[in-house]
Design an enzyme around this catalytic site. Sequence first.
Site, PDB file in Angstrom:
ATOM      1  N   ARG A 205       0.736  -1.052   0.004  1.00 43.84           N
ATOM      2  CA  ARG A 205       0.003  -0.070  -0.067  1.00 43.84           C
ATOM      3  C   ARG A 205       0.950   1.327   0.086  1.00 43.84           C
ATOM      4  O   ARG A 205       1.901   1.112   0.496  1.00 43.84           O
ATOM      5  CB  ARG A 205      -0.925  -0.074   1.335  1.00 43.84           C
ATOM      6  CG  ARG A 205      -1.771  -1.251   1.454  1.00 43.84           C
ATOM      7  CD  ARG A 205      -2.680  -1.049   2.770  1.00 43.84           C
ATOM      8  NE  ARG A 205      -3.571  -1.907   2.984  1.00 43.84           N
ATOM      9  CZ  ARG A 205      -3.364  -3.252   3.401  1.00 43.84           C
ATOM     10  NH1 ARG A 205      -2.223  -3.323   4.004  1.00 43.84           N
ATOM     11  NH2 ARG A 205      -4.519  -4.072   3.490  1.00 43.84           N
ATOM     12  N   LYS A 229      -1.896  -2.202   7.898  1.00 43.61           N
ATOM     13  CA  LYS A 229      -3.318  -1.609   8.158  1.00 43.61           C
ATOM     14  C   LYS A 229      -4.096  -2.562   9.076  1.00 43.61           C
ATOM     15  O   LYS A 229      -4.533  -3.685   8.608  1.00 43.61           O
ATOM     16  CB  LYS A 229      -3.988  -1.409   6.849  1.00 43.61           C
ATOM     17  CG  LYS A 229      -5.203  -0.578   6.893  1.00 43.61           C
ATOM     18  CD  LYS A 229      -6.001  -0.550   5.576  1.00 43.61           C
ATOM     19  CE  LYS A 229      -7.334   0.107   5.531  1.00 43.61           C
ATOM     20  NZ  LYS A 229      -8.120   0.109   4.321  1.00 43.61           N
ATOM     21  N   HIS A 308      -2.925   2.428  -5.996  1.00 43.70           N
ATOM     22  CA  HIS A 308      -3.805   1.347  -5.374  1.00 43.70           C
ATOM     23  C   HIS A 308      -4.105   0.535  -6.624  1.00 43.70           C
ATOM     24  O   HIS A 308      -4.132  -0.953  -6.388  1.00 43.70           O
ATOM     25  CB  HIS A 308      -4.863   2.064  -4.979  1.00 43.70           C
ATOM     26  CG  HIS A 308      -5.723   1.095  -3.894  1.00 43.70           C
ATOM     27  ND1 HIS A 308      -5.246   0.702  -2.953  1.00 43.70           N
ATOM     28  CD2 HIS A 308      -6.975   0.308  -4.160  1.00 43.70           C
ATOM     29  CE1 HIS A 308      -6.161  -0.270  -2.483  1.00 43.70           C
ATOM     30  NE2 HIS A 308      -7.046  -0.301  -2.848  1.00 43.70           N
ATOM     31  N   ARG A 311      -1.260  -1.784  -7.019  1.00 42.13           N
ATOM     32  CA  ARG A 311      -1.324  -2.886  -6.008  1.00 42.13           C
ATOM     33  C   ARG A 311      -2.145  -3.981  -6.324  1.00 42.13           C
ATOM     34  O   ARG A 311      -2.196  -5.223  -6.430  1.00 42.13           O
ATOM     35  CB  ARG A 311      -1.996  -2.324  -4.547  1.00 42.13           C
ATOM     36  CG  ARG A 311      -2.272  -3.262  -3.743  1.00 42.13           C
ATOM     37  CD  ARG A 311      -2.522  -2.510  -2.249  1.00 42.13           C
ATOM     38  NE  ARG A 311      -3.419  -3.156  -1.472  1.00 42.13           N
ATOM     39  CZ  ARG A 311      -3.034  -3.992  -0.551  1.00 42.13           C
ATOM     40  NH1 ARG A 311      -1.761  -4.460  -0.344  1.00 42.13           N
ATOM     41  NH2 ARG A 311      -3.837  -4.559   0.164  1.00 42.13           N
ATOM     42  N   HIS A 333      -4.970  -8.540   3.734  1.00 38.79           N
ATOM     43  CA  HIS A 333      -6.339  -8.386   3.955  1.00 38.79           C
ATOM     44  C   HIS A 333      -7.047  -9.131   5.080  1.00 38.79           C
ATOM     45  O   HIS A 333      -6.312 -10.095   5.334  1.00 38.79           O
ATOM     46  CB  HIS A 333      -6.967  -9.017   2.728  1.00 38.79           C
ATOM     47  CG  HIS A 333      -6.927  -8.027   1.381  1.00 38.79           C
ATOM     48  ND1 HIS A 333      -7.154  -8.479   0.210  1.00 38.79           N
ATOM     49  CD2 HIS A 333      -6.628  -6.909   1.168  1.00 38.79           C
ATOM     50  CE1 HIS A 333      -6.990  -7.813  -0.498  1.00 38.79           C
ATOM     51  NE2 HIS A 333      -6.696  -6.838   0.047  1.00 38.79           N
ATOM     52  N   TYR A 342     -10.065 -10.605  -6.662  1.00 38.03           N
ATOM     53  CA  TYR A 342      -9.167 -11.361  -7.694  1.00 38.03           C
ATOM     54  C   TYR A 342      -9.385 -12.309  -8.153  1.00 38.03           C
ATOM     55  O   TYR A 342      -9.114 -12.804  -9.493  1.00 38.03           O
ATOM     56  CB  TYR A 342      -7.823 -11.257  -6.981  1.00 38.03           C
ATOM     57  CG  TYR A 342      -7.422 -10.138  -6.353  1.00 38.03           C
ATOM     58  CD1 TYR A 342      -7.089  -8.977  -7.172  1.00 38.03           C
ATOM     59  CD2 TYR A 342      -7.329  -9.887  -4.974  1.00 38.03           C
ATOM     60  CE1 TYR A 342      -6.998  -7.558  -6.510  1.00 38.03           C
ATOM     61  CE2 TYR A 342      -7.029  -8.801  -4.525  1.00 38.03           C
ATOM     62  CZ  TYR A 342      -6.729  -7.557  -5.328  1.00 38.03           C
ATOM     63  OH  TYR A 342      -6.491  -6.331  -4.729  1.00 38.03           O
TER      64      TYR A 342
END
Length: 360
Positions: A205, A229, A308, A311, A333, A342
């Site tokens: 990120r 994150k 992003h 990414r 995630h 994806y």
Amino acid sequence: MNIIKVKDRHELDRRVPSMPWYIEKFINYKLPDLSPSSLLEYVRDYEIFLSWLLAEGLSTATVMNQVPLEDLERLHMDSVNNFRMFLATRKAQANGKTTINRKLSALRSLFHYLSQIAEDDNFYPLLKRNVMAKVEIKRAHKAKDSAAKLEGKLLQEDEIAEFIAYVKDGYEHDIATNKQALYAYELNKVRDACIVTLILNSGLRVSEVFNLNVDDIDMKLKLVHVYRKGKNDDTFKTPVYFRLDAIQAITDYLRIRSSRYKPAKKEKALFIAMANGKKEGERMTKRAIQELVIKYAKRFGKPYLSVHKLRHSFATDYYLQNDLYKTQEQLGHASPETTQIYAHLTDRTMSEAIDKRAES
């Protein structure tokens, strides 16, 4: 604590005193579980809500930090729906469904705490009536919808290598007549190529790239250590692997980092920028990292690319060669549902690959 969290913690400490006492109590309750960045978003959402209450005459108070709990108890569903409408149509900044849902979710967390967890001196809930318990918040986008929005806006297969090559060399030919742009490019192309190559070979990120320090890199194990994150443990950095293709770009940049940008000895940042008129380079800002990607993307003919989307491009490519859970871990995630995007993105990629094989 990483740089963003330190900054957000200071901002949180500055803003919380302007909140009613019960919101300050809620923020303190959440401090061990949520990052300062997340709590700062909560406070900003509560500022918007309380300002709206005052403007609509739904509070007996005249200033934000004096709004009593009783005003929250008197709210009807009509009031909540009107607030939702206000968020969607306000002149200053109209919000999309996802943002509105996030703001309502922040309110629901507060109301739940006040009505179900916090108690007064007599062991009764602080909030006797919770109107937000009636509010249903649906996810604005499913993975399939998000995938549909990204379709055609990512780098596919050979385009990843082509974009990296363009940042390294190709951009120079497109700005050959612009001396100022050419000078800036020659100065920063090794650094910029390193940033783009690292993202496209790791899926980091922008906040993770921004926070990277030189000693976060392990070239032997091909990994970087980052604050991920959603993880509020500031004593632990998560190892994130990068592909072999990134090693040369990182090596080339580290070779010129000190001589070209002249950072102070105490400057630990990996990616450095030299501001006009300054003698020592400093950590690049998140905005600068985002803008450099946009600059190259426009000339490359992909103006919709961003950090992003780089990414996402890595993740789509990575998912083709791995499973859902490896992709989830690589990207950091919290839920496999987020990674499902994806699976939908690669459905078409896989079918096109089969067609290409058949044609050849």
